[in-house]
Design a protein around this motif. Sequence first.
Motif, PDB file in Angstrom:
ATOM      1  N   LYS A  31       0.810  -1.214   0.000  1.00 21.54           N
ATOM      2  CA  LYS A  31       0.000   0.000   0.000  1.00 21.54           C
ATOM      3  C   LYS A  31       0.846   1.268   0.000  1.00 21.54           C
ATOM      4  O   LYS A  31       0.496   2.255  -0.635  1.00 21.54           O
ATOM      5  N   ASN A  32       1.932   1.273   0.718  1.00 19.91           N
ATOM      6  CA  ASN A  32       2.726   2.482   0.853  1.00 19.91           C
ATOM      7  C   ASN A  32       3.976   2.393  -0.021  1.00 19.91           C
ATOM      8  O   ASN A  32       5.012   1.881   0.407  1.00 19.91           O
ATOM      9  N   TYR A  33       3.859   2.867  -1.239  1.00 24.72           N
ATOM     10  CA  TYR A  33       5.010   2.911  -2.138  1.00 24.72           C
ATOM     11  C   TYR A  33       4.898   4.147  -3.032  1.00 24.72           C
ATOM     12  O   TYR A  33       3.815   4.720  -3.189  1.00 24.72           O
ATOM     13  N   LYS A  34       6.007   4.553  -3.569  1.00 23.88           N
ATOM     14  CA  LYS A  34       6.050   5.777  -4.367  1.00 23.88           C
ATOM     15  C   LYS A  34       6.819   5.532  -5.661  1.00 23.88           C
ATOM     16  O   LYS A  34       7.869   4.894  -5.655  1.00 23.88           O
ATOM     17  N   MET A  35       6.281   6.041  -6.778  1.00 20.62           N
ATOM     18  CA  MET A  35       6.950   5.960  -8.067  1.00 20.62           C
ATOM     19  C   MET A  35       7.650   7.292  -8.339  1.00 20.62           C
ATOM     20  O   MET A  35       7.018   8.359  -8.332  1.00 20.62           O
ATOM     21  N   ARG A  36       8.961   7.257  -8.542  1.00 27.76           N
ATOM     22  CA  ARG A  36       9.751   8.458  -8.843  1.00 27.76           C
ATOM     23  C   ARG A  36      10.243   8.378 -10.287  1.00 27.76           C
ATOM     24  O   ARG A  36      10.845   7.384 -10.689  1.00 27.76           O
ATOM     25  N   ILE A  37       9.980   9.432 -11.044  1.00 25.46           N
ATOM     26  CA  ILE A  37      10.295   9.436 -12.476  1.00 25.46           C
ATOM     27  C   ILE A  37      11.226  10.594 -12.802  1.00 25.46           C
ATOM     28  O   ILE A  37      11.053  11.715 -12.303  1.00 25.46           O
ATOM     29  N   GLY A  38      12.207  10.327 -13.627  1.00 24.75           N
ATOM     30  CA  GLY A  38      13.117  11.368 -14.093  1.00 24.75           C
ATOM     31  C   GLY A  38      13.488  11.143 -15.548  1.00 24.75           C
ATOM     32  O   GLY A  38      12.903  10.312 -16.239  1.00 24.75           O
ATOM     33  N   HIS A  39      14.463  11.891 -15.996  1.00 23.70           N
ATOM     34  CA  HIS A  39      14.936  11.752 -17.384  1.00 23.70           C
ATOM     35  C   HIS A  39      16.443  11.967 -17.374  1.00 23.70           C
ATOM     36  O   HIS A  39      16.928  13.054 -17.012  1.00 23.70           O
ATOM     37  N   ILE A  40      17.172  10.948 -17.746  1.00 26.83           N
ATOM     38  CA  ILE A  40      18.635  11.001 -17.698  1.00 26.83           C
ATOM     39  C   ILE A  40      19.189  12.081 -18.620  1.00 26.83           C
ATOM     40  O   ILE A  40      20.281  12.614 -18.401  1.00 26.83           O
ATOM     41  N   GLY A  41      18.411  12.434 -19.651  1.00 26.52           N
ATOM     42  CA  GLY A  41      18.853  13.459 -20.592  1.00 26.52           C
ATOM     43  C   GLY A  41      19.049  14.817 -19.946  1.00 26.52           C
ATOM     44  O   GLY A  41      19.881  15.614 -20.399  1.00 26.52           O
ATOM     45  N   ALA A  58      29.953   9.094 -17.323  1.00 26.67           N
ATOM     46  CA  ALA A  58      29.477   7.958 -16.537  1.00 26.67           C
ATOM     47  C   ALA A  58      30.029   7.997 -15.118  1.00 26.67           C
ATOM     48  O   ALA A  58      29.321   7.683 -14.146  1.00 26.67           O
ATOM     49  N   GLU A  59      31.283   8.399 -14.982  1.00 24.53           N
ATOM     50  CA  GLU A  59      31.926   8.490 -13.669  1.00 24.53           C
ATOM     51  C   GLU A  59      31.187   9.477 -12.770  1.00 24.53           C
ATOM     52  O   GLU A  59      30.935   9.198 -11.585  1.00 24.53           O
ATOM     53  N   VAL A  60      30.827  10.614 -13.336  1.00 20.66           N
ATOM     54  CA  VAL A  60      30.109  11.637 -12.573  1.00 20.66           C
ATOM     55  C   VAL A  60      28.692  11.182 -12.253  1.00 20.66           C
ATOM     56  O   VAL A  60      28.207  11.344 -11.124  1.00 20.66           O
ATOM     57  N   LEU A  61      28.015  10.594 -13.229  1.00 18.37           N
ATOM     58  CA  LEU A  61      26.642  10.145 -13.021  1.00 18.37           C
ATOM     59  C   LEU A  61      26.549   9.100 -11.912  1.00 18.37           C
ATOM     60  O   LEU A  61      25.593   9.087 -11.132  1.00 18.37           O
ATOM     61  N   GLN A  62      27.515   8.202 -11.845  1.00 15.43           N
ATOM     62  CA  GLN A  62      27.500   7.168 -10.808  1.00 15.43           C
ATOM     63  C   GLN A  62      27.566   7.788  -9.420  1.00 15.43           C
ATOM     64  O   GLN A  62      26.936   7.296  -8.485  1.00 15.43           O
ATOM     65  N   LYS A  63      28.320   8.852  -9.256  1.00 13.45           N
ATOM     66  CA  LYS A  63      28.396   9.535  -7.960  1.00 13.45           C
ATOM     67  C   LYS A  63      27.101  10.275  -7.658  1.00 13.45           C
ATOM     68  O   LYS A  63      26.601  10.244  -6.522  1.00 13.45           O
ATOM     69  N   LEU A  64      26.531  10.918  -8.668  1.00  9.75           N
ATOM     70  CA  LEU A  64      25.291  11.648  -8.474  1.00  9.75           C
ATOM     71  C   LEU A  64      24.131  10.701  -8.173  1.00  9.75           C
ATOM     72  O   LEU A  64      23.218  11.044  -7.413  1.00  9.75           O
ATOM     73  N   ASP A  65      24.172   9.509  -8.755  1.00  9.35           N
ATOM     74  CA  ASP A  65      23.118   8.525  -8.538  1.00  9.35           C
ATOM     75  C   ASP A  65      23.015   8.169  -7.059  1.00  9.35           C
ATOM     76  O   ASP A  65      21.916   7.979  -6.530  1.00  9.35           O
ATOM     77  N   LYS A  66      24.145   8.077  -6.396  1.00 11.09           N
ATOM     78  CA  LYS A  66      24.191   7.718  -4.973  1.00 11.09           C
ATOM     79  C   LYS A  66      24.220   8.949  -4.061  1.00 11.09           C
ATOM     80  O   LYS A  66      24.350   8.811  -2.849  1.00 11.09           O
ATOM     81  N   LYS A  67      24.097  10.127  -4.684  1.00  8.36           N
ATOM     82  CA  LYS A  67      24.165  11.397  -3.930  1.00  8.36           C
ATOM     83  C   LYS A  67      25.481  11.525  -3.171  1.00  8.36           C
ATOM     84  O   LYS A  67      25.541  12.069  -2.066  1.00  8.36           O
ATOM     85  N   LEU A  68      26.550  11.025  -3.771  1.00 10.80           N
ATOM     86  CA  LEU A  68      27.880  11.100  -3.163  1.00 10.80           C
ATOM     87  C   LEU A  68      28.549  12.403  -3.599  1.00 10.80           C
ATOM     88  O   LEU A  68      29.519  12.421  -4.356  1.00 10.80           O
ATOM     89  N   TYR A  69      28.029  13.501  -3.111  1.00  6.62           N
ATOM     90  CA  TYR A  69      28.510  14.810  -3.543  1.00  6.62           C
ATOM     91  C   TYR A  69      29.967  15.063  -3.145  1.00  6.62           C
ATOM     92  O   TYR A  69      30.714  15.711  -3.890  1.00  6.62           O
ATOM     93  N   ASP A  70      30.358  14.575  -1.962  1.00  8.45           N
ATOM     94  CA  ASP A  70      31.742  14.782  -1.519  1.00  8.45           C
ATOM     95  C   ASP A  70      32.736  14.068  -2.427  1.00  8.45           C
ATOM     96  O   ASP A  70      33.897  14.473  -2.527  1.00  8.45           O
ATOM     97  N   GLY A 133      16.864  13.781  -9.937  1.00  9.68           N
ATOM     98  CA  GLY A 133      18.077  13.124  -9.440  1.00  9.68           C
ATOM     99  C   GLY A 133      18.082  11.627  -9.665  1.00  9.68           C
ATOM    100  O   GLY A 133      19.053  10.949  -9.320  1.00  9.68           O
ATOM    101  N   VAL A 134      17.007  11.071 -10.243  1.00  6.70           N
ATOM    102  CA  VAL A 134      16.996   9.652 -10.572  1.00  6.70           C
ATOM    103  C   VAL A 134      17.940   9.428 -11.740  1.00  6.70           C
ATOM    104  O   VAL A 134      17.694   9.911 -12.845  1.00  6.70           O
ATOM    105  N   VAL A 135      19.008   8.709 -11.498  1.00  3.28           N
ATOM    106  CA  VAL A 135      20.045   8.522 -12.520  1.00  3.28           C
ATOM    107  C   VAL A 135      20.137   7.068 -12.961  1.00  3.28           C
ATOM    108  O   VAL A 135      20.362   6.760 -14.121  1.00  3.28           O
ATOM    109  N   ARG A 136      19.956   6.139 -12.038  1.00  4.67           N
ATOM    110  CA  ARG A 136      20.076   4.700 -12.242  1.00  4.67           C
ATOM    111  C   ARG A 136      21.523   4.237 -12.349  1.00  4.67           C
ATOM    112  O   ARG A 136      21.814   3.080 -12.272  1.00  4.67           O
ATOM    113  N   GLY A 137      22.478   5.148 -12.570  1.00  7.56           N
ATOM    114  CA  GLY A 137      23.893   4.819 -12.458  1.00  7.56           C
ATOM    115  C   GLY A 137      24.469   3.890 -13.501  1.00  7.56           C
ATOM    116  O   GLY A 137      25.604   3.459 -13.382  1.00  7.56           O
TER     117      GLY A 137
END
Length: 294
Positions: A31-41, A58-70, A133-137
């Motif tokens: 019952k409690n779930y959420k669909m999050r939609i983005g566009h990698i473009g 790809a290297e940058v996207l992988q970090k952004l996918d995990k919100k690893l800003y540091d 921020g949905v990237v999928r990495g």
Amino acid sequence: FGAEIMGAATPETDAEAIAMASFMIKSLGLKNYKMRIGHIGVLRQRIADIGVPAERTAEVLQKLDKKLYDEARPILKDIGVADADIEDLFKLTETVGGTEVLSMVPGDAGTYLKEVVDYLDYMGVKDVEIDLGVVRGLDYYTGMVFEAEAPVLGAEKQICGGGSYTLSELFGGEKVFSTGFAVGFDRILLAMEKEGIEYQREGIDAYVVAVSDDVRKDSFGIVAKLREAGISADIDIMGRKLGKAMKFASIVCARYAVIVGANELARNAVTLRDMATGEQCEVAIADLPAKIRN
């Protein structure tokens, strides 16, 4: 488990994939779930605009996918991206909201997402969250991306993910548009458990067991006839002894065990055991489908 649709690069196709994932999750009782939609473009374009070369995207996207800003920051600074552009990029990945967020998505990507969301609305998939921020990495994603989350799982809340991609080229094939998703089997079962949803495992009607090797081929003939009659049936292919085969019949939740022995087979019959009660009787092979249905 999941699904893929291949061949059509349209908003309708992407909406169909998202709706399918949503309906699958809903059909399990969650019952409690959420669909999050983005566009990698959106992120790919912004990354290119601030000067990140294609070979490091790809290297940058992988970090952004995990919100690893540091971890993303020193990579971007090493490339020569200005501090202000880095902060704007991080801010973009945190852009989350309802359909009003679509007004912040420029160009073709924004138009495309609006179409996807419109189709979803007509299909009854409402209250989707737009998350830039949905990237999928993964480097092969090319357009729409989405994830499903179950908040009851806490930090590790993702239960499904997917998007549009062109994967065939990596294996030497022609470019073929695809969109699909995969559901995390263990994650969704854990979410169901935490929501108190009881899952009744659906078993099979019959499990066929050969008592000895000399009747094994006959056993395969019997399981084939059961299947032709519309009976869900399986057969021991591991050569288990009778005791272990019966235990396995219980594990797969078979309603009946069909025990094929040489003596019974000589009378064109088998032994049929009710796995719930333990009662068994001899049944003519010709009458077996009707007996199992009853």
